[in-house]
Design a protein around this motif. Structure first.
Motif, PDB file in Angstrom:
ATOM      1  N   PHE A   1       0.823  -1.207   0.000  1.00 16.55           N
ATOM      2  CA  PHE A   1       0.000   0.000   0.000  1.00 16.55           C
ATOM      3  C   PHE A   1       0.861   1.262   0.000  1.00 16.55           C
ATOM      4  O   PHE A   1       0.541   2.230  -0.690  1.00 16.55           O
ATOM      5  CB  PHE A   1      -0.955   0.011   1.192  1.00 16.55           C
ATOM      6  CG  PHE A   1      -1.861   1.206   1.187  1.00 16.55           C
ATOM      7  CD1 PHE A   1      -2.794   1.363   0.173  1.00 16.55           C
ATOM      8  CD2 PHE A   1      -1.780   2.168   2.167  1.00 16.55           C
ATOM      9  CE1 PHE A   1      -3.631   2.469   0.134  1.00 16.55           C
ATOM     10  CE2 PHE A   1      -2.613   3.273   2.133  1.00 16.55           C
ATOM     11  CZ  PHE A   1      -3.537   3.425   1.125  1.00 16.55           C
TER      12      PHE A   1
ATOM     13  N   ASP B   1       0.356   4.004  -2.732  1.00 14.32           N
ATOM     14  CA  ASP B   1      -0.125   5.282  -2.242  1.00 14.32           C
ATOM     15  C   ASP B   1       0.809   6.418  -2.651  1.00 14.32           C
ATOM     16  O   ASP B   1       0.375   7.481  -3.087  1.00 14.32           O
ATOM     17  CB  ASP B   1      -0.228   5.203  -0.709  1.00 14.32           C
ATOM     18  CG  ASP B   1      -1.093   6.306  -0.137  1.00 14.32           C
ATOM     19  OD1 ASP B   1      -2.044   6.707  -0.822  1.00 14.32           O
ATOM     20  OD2 ASP B   1      -0.823   6.739   0.988  1.00 14.32           O
TER      21      ASP B   1
ATOM     22  N   PHE C   1      -3.930  -2.004  -5.304  1.00 13.97           N
ATOM     23  CA  PHE C   1      -4.245  -0.751  -4.611  1.00 13.97           C
ATOM     24  C   PHE C   1      -4.228   0.405  -5.611  1.00 13.97           C
ATOM     25  O   PHE C   1      -5.109   1.262  -5.615  1.00 13.97           O
ATOM     26  CB  PHE C   1      -3.242  -0.473  -3.488  1.00 13.97           C
ATOM     27  CG  PHE C   1      -3.530  -1.212  -2.215  1.00 13.97           C
ATOM     28  CD1 PHE C   1      -4.737  -1.026  -1.543  1.00 13.97           C
ATOM     29  CD2 PHE C   1      -2.604  -2.079  -1.671  1.00 13.97           C
ATOM     30  CE1 PHE C   1      -4.998  -1.698  -0.367  1.00 13.97           C
ATOM     31  CE2 PHE C   1      -2.861  -2.762  -0.489  1.00 13.97           C
ATOM     32  CZ  PHE C   1      -4.060  -2.570   0.154  1.00 13.97           C
TER      33      PHE C   1
ATOM     34  N   LEU D   1      -7.300   0.520  -7.730  1.00 12.53           N
ATOM     35  CA  LEU D   1      -8.463   1.079  -7.031  1.00 12.53           C
ATOM     36  C   LEU D   1      -8.444   2.603  -7.106  1.00 12.53           C
ATOM     37  O   LEU D   1      -9.470   3.249  -7.345  1.00 12.53           O
ATOM     38  CB  LEU D   1      -8.465   0.656  -5.569  1.00 12.53           C
ATOM     39  CG  LEU D   1      -8.835  -0.790  -5.255  1.00 12.53           C
ATOM     40  CD1 LEU D   1      -8.761  -1.029  -3.762  1.00 12.53           C
ATOM     41  CD2 LEU D   1     -10.222  -1.094  -5.772  1.00 12.53           C
ATOM     42  N   ILE D   2      -7.242   3.173  -6.899  1.00 15.16           N
ATOM     43  CA  ILE D   2      -7.127   4.625  -6.910  1.00 15.16           C
ATOM     44  C   ILE D   2      -7.351   5.163  -8.326  1.00 15.16           C
ATOM     45  O   ILE D   2      -7.982   6.196  -8.523  1.00 15.16           O
ATOM     46  CB  ILE D   2      -5.758   5.045  -6.333  1.00 15.16           C
ATOM     47  CG1 ILE D   2      -5.693   4.604  -4.862  1.00 15.16           C
ATOM     48  CG2 ILE D   2      -5.542   6.543  -6.456  1.00 15.16           C
ATOM     49  CD1 ILE D   2      -4.313   4.599  -4.257  1.00 15.16           C
TER      50      ILE D   2
ATOM     51  N   ASN E   1     -12.801   5.690  -0.855  1.00 11.88           N
ATOM     52  CA  ASN E   1     -11.717   5.583   0.125  1.00 11.88           C
ATOM     53  C   ASN E   1     -12.004   4.493   1.139  1.00 11.88           C
ATOM     54  O   ASN E   1     -11.097   3.864   1.679  1.00 11.88           O
ATOM     55  CB  ASN E   1     -11.535   6.908   0.864  1.00 11.88           C
ATOM     56  CG  ASN E   1     -10.880   7.937  -0.012  1.00 11.88           C
ATOM     57  OD1 ASN E   1     -10.238   7.571  -0.990  1.00 11.88           O
ATOM     58  ND2 ASN E   1     -11.039   9.196   0.322  1.00 11.88           N
TER      59      ASN E   1
ATOM     60  N   THR F   1     -10.631   1.385  -0.217  1.00 12.11           N
ATOM     61  CA  THR F   1      -9.174   1.352  -0.237  1.00 12.11           C
ATOM     62  C   THR F   1      -8.591   1.239   1.178  1.00 12.11           C
ATOM     63  O   THR F   1      -7.856   0.304   1.481  1.00 12.11           O
ATOM     64  CB  THR F   1      -8.629   2.633  -0.906  1.00 12.11           C
ATOM     65  OG1 THR F   1      -9.377   2.861  -2.093  1.00 12.11           O
ATOM     66  CG2 THR F   1      -7.173   2.469  -1.243  1.00 12.11           C
ATOM     67  N   TYR F   2      -8.971   2.196   2.022  1.00 16.67           N
ATOM     68  CA  TYR F   2      -8.386   2.186   3.361  1.00 16.67           C
ATOM     69  C   TYR F   2      -8.953   1.058   4.216  1.00 16.67           C
ATOM     70  O   TYR F   2      -8.244   0.442   5.013  1.00 16.67           O
ATOM     71  CB  TYR F   2      -8.594   3.546   4.043  1.00 16.67           C
ATOM     72  CG  TYR F   2      -7.772   4.626   3.393  1.00 16.67           C
ATOM     73  CD1 TYR F   2      -6.412   4.731   3.664  1.00 16.67           C
ATOM     74  CD2 TYR F   2      -8.322   5.505   2.475  1.00 16.67           C
ATOM     75  CE1 TYR F   2      -5.641   5.696   3.052  1.00 16.67           C
ATOM     76  CE2 TYR F   2      -7.567   6.476   1.847  1.00 16.67           C
ATOM     77  CZ  TYR F   2      -6.226   6.562   2.147  1.00 16.67           C
ATOM     78  OH  TYR F   2      -5.453   7.507   1.525  1.00 16.67           O
TER      79      TYR F   2
END
Lengths: 328, 269, 265
Positions: free
Chosen positions: B75, B79, B161, B164-165, B183, B186-187
């Motif tokens: 992540f 990120d 990840f 997804l973003i 979010n 994701t989170y």
């Protein structure tokens, strides 16, 4: 063969209507209402290599829509657009390689970094050969006097300096076409004059075609050979600046410094517009009476120290053109 | 050639971004420190709970730390590299996205390169510490297949990840609504998958295994590396290919992204 | 004056929060999902052990839902209006106000914390009670003690927020120190792991720190885990730390202002 061919471009936008309030928002979720706005309504023109063209019109007239289509970042509903033999939006990556764009409002340089770092990165983005990059950079530094800016973070530059650096950045890859969007907005008078000269110079020396959209008519007057006026998605005018002047049979003014204060005798074809002590403004229509005839008539009937004929500023010509064409 | 060149430009983008952040060194260091405390606290929470309860179903603390490490390293990488996509909604609103379209490079490449947010890497530290600590406690055999699987798992997790973003950013082409709901996935996915997936209720477990396969790309390879048979009974070969799913989803998300760009070009919204 | 500004800020906050309904809804969903995940993790831990724990599994679940409901009351960010005021140099105008600046900022912080908390907590608590089977307060007395202690918790949170706001006068962005403080708050308030589950040796240390007054103290009063009759001593702990942060904030503010005045803003 022209460099840019635009034929019968049409573009509609759908603008969603927002309902207000909670219930409106809920209704909007289920069923959105749209309104169609015609941004381009059959625009046609051709531009040759090395032209320097001013493109004006009120806000929402279709200026930026045209420029977006020509930049390849907007697909029109119908019509043809070919630039250097490419259709911009179909071949975006190849097309934009020949394109430089400067927005007056937004810089493309990295805000927190020295200018030179932005230039180096642009070199890599555009795959500029090293010798060409060095040659261009040397030239821009010398001509535009941005030597001292190179190691300064962009955020610390003055607007004039920043726009010069932005222009240099947009020209590093030797584009054949340069789009300038309100480049002089907010600049002080000295910077504006200098900036116009750079544009004119690069246009002449490198045969870069320049399309300039602006609200500052002095930009147009100072550098453009050709002017296009658009409103409501239609081209209203396409031609030289002088031709526009002649087309608009506007009034001119005769300004006279009288020997004594007092009401002057004025030819019936002209009219007294303003009196300020010994200074007198007389308005006349050149179609009814020529400047020469008016002057000889006036000097024959009055005692005059000095006089000159005044043209209305370009802004007024455009404003009248708008008025005459029902531009609101 | 073109790939190498793209990677080179990508690297140049990231270097520039890092240099820009270094202009505010003091602020950066403070933020990094603060985030380190937060992420270290999350890892400490696991240790505290194991200290209290001894085990989590059939899992011991090292095994959980190992899974925690893989997920957090994945992540952190995703990120940090996708900040540009987080900023994308605003870029559409301000018109800055047009600038990217005016350059002869793919928009995804430019967005990914837009910013490498260093402080987001802070999550990397507890992740790596957890991995090292776990592998000493677990007596792992670092054979080449195992090491490769660990790398693949991190790549697969980071890809998933990231996708997804990217998906979330793509929605901004169609709607201006805030998309914070995404979010949650994701989170929430990070929070969930840092523990072994079999501890959750079946519906929830299935969501993160089949729906959004965040558990799939980290949990199953971790089992194979640790040499533990899956309590849920998946075969070993599946555990080896699972990370590829993450890369596959990323490829799909980039295709969807291109559809979004095409939509943007025709509406100019 | 402080009261007037409190209402002004709280109503402005409400209006701006109401404007972002979809964001508020998203926030609510996020916190519910978060709560569900955390409940499942703790349930798994509790089903792995047969030995007695300092807190029952059911109590931990209620503790988690209270935490989700009152999350917005934690001192996790700084006043963005004040930040832009400081960045733009407009802070000079704050100085000429005929009010005590620290009191004014503190009342702002109080409003800043209460508005989002009220908006989030009610729907979340309703959901947790009806769907997730969250337990009501242990006794009526426990409920009352919780309410009192929760008020103190919000004041404590505002005192910490004000202190963070004051530090902006030195650091401009305030991001770093806020992150740092938030990290400590998260761990030592009980948000990540209920404090009774921390190792026994660490309990005296955790108890001395200010952060348990934000979360752990009111929640355990709610559960009856701390008997309501013990409220005075725990309230005293909260009040002590409120006072400490107010004093520290006032000293820091007057130092900073002297500097601002000397530098001419």
């Amino acid at each position: 063969m022209p460099q840019i061919i635009v034929e019968n471009l049409v573009k509609h936008f759908r603008v969603s209507q927002r309902d207000t309030g909670i219930f409106g928002a809920l209704r909007g979720l289920a069923h959105r209402r749209y309104e169609t706005v015609k941004a381009l309504d059959g625009v046609t023109f051709e531009i040759g290599s090395g032209e320097l063209l001013g493109y004006v019109g009120p806000n929402g007239a279709g200026k930026s829509t045209t420029v977006k289509v020509m930049s390849g970042i907007l697909v029109p509903d119908s019509g043809r657009c070919e630039i250097l033999g490419l259709v911009p939006w179909k071949d975006r990556s190849r097309h934009v390689r020949h394109l430089g764009v400067v927005f007056g409002q937004r810089t493309q340089l990295w805000w927190d970094l020295p200018v030179i770092e932005s230039f180096d990165l642009l070199r890599d983005i555009y795959r500029v050969p090293r010798h060409e990059y060095v040659k261009n950079l040397d030239e821009f530094v010398a001509v535009m006097g941005i030597e001292s800016c190179l190691d300064t973070p962009v955020r610390q530059l003055s607007l004039g300096q920043r726009m010069r650096c932005d222009l240099a950045g947009a020209l590093l890859h030797s584009p054949k076409l340069l789009f300038l969007d309100e480049p002089t907005i907010g600049m002080d008078a000295v910077s504006k004059v200098a900036f116009r000269q750079f544009i004119k110079r690069f246009n002449r020396e490198r045969e870069t075609t320049v399309i300039l959209t602006t609200h500052d008519m002095n930009d147009i007057e100072a550098i453009c050979d050709r002017l296009m006026i658009i409103n409501s998605g239609k081209l209203l005018y396409d031609g030289g600046l002088d031709a526009l002047r002649q087309q608009m049979s506007f009034e001119r003014s005769l300004v006279v410094e009288m020997t004594d204060a007092g009401s002057p005798k004025v030819h019936p074809a002209a009219q007294l517009a303003m009196m300020n002590g010994r200074r007198v403004h007389i308005r006349f229509d050149p179609k009814r009476i020529s400047a020469a005839a008016l002057i000889s008539d006036f000097t024959a009937h009055n005692d005059v120290d000095d006089l000159f004929v005044e043209d209305p500023p370009i802004e007024e010509i455009i404003a009248r053109f708008y008025e005459g064409n029902g531009v609101g | 050639m073109s790939v190498v060149d793209s990677l080179y430009v990508y690297g140049r983008f990231l270097t520039v971004s890092v240099r820009a952040q270094m202009q505010y060194r003091a602020s950066f260091l403070m933020q990094l420190g603060g985030r380190l405390i937060v992420t270290a606290g999350e890892f400490a929470a696991i240790l505290i709970l194991f200290d209290r309860f001894g085990s989590l179903l059939e899992w011991n603390v090292y095994q959980v730390a190992f899974i925690y490490g893989i997920v957090n390293v994945s992540f952190a990488v995703a990120d940090a590299l996708t900040t540009g996509f987080d900023l994308f909604g605003d870029m559409v609103k301000t018109g800055d996205f047009d600038r990217l379209l005016l350059r002869p490079r793919s928009t995804a490449l430019q967005l990914a390169g837009q910013e490498l947010t260093l402080r987001r890497i802070s999550r990397l530290t507890p992740g790596i510490v957890a991995l090292i600590w776990a592998s000493t406690g677990l007596d792992l055999h670092w054979t080449i297949p195992n090491a490769a699987l660990l790398v693949a798992s991190v790549i697969g997790g980071a890809s998933l990840f990231a996708s997804l973003i990217v998906f979330q950013a793509t929605l901004a082409f169609w709607t201006t609504e805030t998309l914070e709901m995404m979010n949650t996935v994701t989170y929430g996915g990070v929070e969930t998958t840092q523990y072994p997936i079999n501890i959750y209720r079946p519906w929830f477990r299935n969501f993160f295994t089949f729906g959004i396969p965040l558990a799939t790309v980290s949990y199953f390879p971790a089992l194979a590396i640790m040499g533990i048979p899956d309590p849920l009974g998946t075969p070993i070969w599946f555990q080896y290919v699972a990370p590829a799913i993450g890369v596959g989803v990323l490829v799909i998300s980039l295709q969807v992204w291109r559809i979004g760009v095409r939509h943007y070009l025709s509406t100019g919204s | 004056m402080a009261l007037v500004s409190y209402w002004a800020v709280i109503s402005a906050r409400f209006r701006s929060l109401l404007q972002y309904r979809s964001a508020a809804l998203a926030g609510l969903v996020t916190q519910i999902v978060w709560g569900i995940i955390r409940v499942m993790i703790f349930q798994a831990f509790y089903s792995s052990t047969t030995t007695g724990q300092p807190m029952s599994g059911r109590d931990v679940e209620t503790y988690i839902w209270l935490g989700q409901a009152f999350l917005a009351a934690l001192p996790w960010n700084i006043d963005t209006d004040l930040r832009s005021l400081i960045r733009s140099g407009g802070i000079g105008y704050e100085l000429v106000r005929p009010v005590d600046l620290h009191t004014y900022w503190m009342s702002r912080a109080l409003a800043w914390r209460t508005a989002p908390m009220l908006m989030r907590s009610i729907p979340l608590l309703v959901f947790a009670f009806i769907v997730m089977g969250m337990a009501p307060p242990a006794t009526v007395a426990a409920g009352a003690a919780f309410m009192i202690s929760m008020c103190a918790a919000i004041v404590l949170s505002s005192a910490i927020t004000t202190f963070l706001n004051v530090t902006m006068l030195w650091t401009i962005t305030g991001d770093g120190i806020t992150q740092l403080t938030f990290g400590l708050v998260l761990i030592f308030s009980g948000m990540l792991v209920p404090l009774p589950l921390f190792p026994d040796w660490s309990q005296p240390l955790i108890n001395a720190m200010p952060f348990r007054g934000l979360v752990d103290t009111p929640y355990r009063l709610y559960l009856g885990h701390i008997p309501a009759s013990d409220l005075p001593q725990h309230l005293a702990h909260q009040l002590f730390w409120i006072l400490a942060f107010v004093v520290a904030g006032r000293i820091a503010l007057s130092r900073a202002l002297r500097r601002v005045v000397v530098q001419g803003g």
